[in-house]
Design a protein around this motif. Structure first.
Motif, PDB file in Angstrom:
ATOM      1  N   ALA A 105       3.046  -1.106   4.135  1.00  0.00           N
ATOM      2  CA  ALA A 105       2.558   0.215   3.716  1.00  0.00           C
ATOM      3  C   ALA A 105       3.665   1.257   3.811  1.00  0.00           C
ATOM      4  O   ALA A 105       4.481   1.232   4.726  1.00  0.00           O
ATOM      5  CB  ALA A 105       1.378   0.631   4.587  1.00  0.00           C
ATOM      6  N   THR A 121      -2.778   0.313  -3.963  1.00  0.00           N
ATOM      7  CA  THR A 121      -2.281  -0.997  -3.567  1.00  0.00           C
ATOM      8  C   THR A 121      -1.691  -1.647  -4.811  1.00  0.00           C
ATOM      9  O   THR A 121      -2.385  -1.830  -5.810  1.00  0.00           O
ATOM     10  CB  THR A 121      -3.415  -1.863  -2.993  1.00  0.00           C
ATOM     11  OG1 THR A 121      -3.994  -1.173  -1.879  1.00  0.00           O
ATOM     12  CG2 THR A 121      -2.891  -3.211  -2.529  1.00  0.00           C
ATOM     13  N   GLN A 144      -4.329   6.627  -2.369  1.00  0.00           N
ATOM     14  CA  GLN A 144      -3.920   5.369  -1.749  1.00  0.00           C
ATOM     15  C   GLN A 144      -3.959   4.322  -2.842  1.00  0.00           C
ATOM     16  O   GLN A 144      -4.997   4.106  -3.466  1.00  0.00           O
ATOM     17  CB  GLN A 144      -4.861   4.972  -0.615  1.00  0.00           C
ATOM     18  CG  GLN A 144      -4.517   3.622  -0.016  1.00  0.00           C
ATOM     19  CD  GLN A 144      -5.427   3.248   1.139  1.00  0.00           C
ATOM     20  OE1 GLN A 144      -5.907   4.086   1.868  1.00  0.00           O
ATOM     21  NE2 GLN A 144      -5.666   1.957   1.292  1.00  0.00           N
ATOM     22  N   VAL A 179       0.863  -1.176   0.000  1.00  0.00           N
ATOM     23  CA  VAL A 179       0.000   0.000   0.000  1.00  0.00           C
ATOM     24  C   VAL A 179       0.903   1.230   0.000  1.00  0.00           C
ATOM     25  O   VAL A 179       1.814   1.336   0.810  1.00  0.00           O
ATOM     26  CB  VAL A 179      -0.926   0.015   1.235  1.00  0.00           C
ATOM     27  CG1 VAL A 179      -1.744   1.300   1.281  1.00  0.00           C
ATOM     28  CG2 VAL A 179      -1.829  -1.209   1.238  1.00  0.00           C
TER      29      VAL A 179
END
Length: 134
Positions: free
Chosen positions: A84, A14, A12, A5
């Protein structure tokens, strides 16, 4: 293969197949464009009318771009965990007139019910302690 992520600006994303190596996050050019909006063009990395010359140290033999090196050059703070990566606003953007480092004014009662406003303490150092039950 696990996905990574990426939080960049207001997006955002992924992405599978991203390679993290130490403090570097390597993205191919399509992933870079999807995650950040910066596209590799003849002038370098470009987003809209803004272009940044591509430092050869930011690219590996496979043509992938080290997003952390680019973000560091742009003055963006970086934080990460196992899956992330978050890239903050550039340091120069914090000085933009559209942003303020002043907290918004608010009022809260103390333990005796006396109301206190943050603006009452303007120009003084204030320690704010908050707690949540969640």
């Amino acid at each position: 293969m696990s996905a990574t992520v990426i939080l960049y600006d207001e997006r955002q994303t992924t992405l599978p197949g991203v390679t993290a190596s130490g403090d570097s996050l390597w993205l191919d050019t399509a992933q870079m464009a999807a995650a950040t909006g910066w596209k590799l063009e003849s002038a370098g990395l470009c987003r809209g009318d803004a272009c940044v010359a591509l430092d050869p140290a930011w690219q590996d033999d496979a043509g992938r771009i080290d997003l952390t090196a680019f973000a560091g050059y742009m003055g963006q703070p970086i934080t990460r965990d196992a899956q992330a990566w978050a890239f903050g606003a550039s340091v120069s953007a914090l000085h933009d007139a559209r942003f303020s480092l002043d907290a918004p004014d608010f009022s809260l009662p103390d333990i005796d019910g006396v109301m206190h406003s943050l603006s009452d303490y303007r120009g003084q150092k204030v320690f704010l302690y908050s707690w949540g039950s969640y």
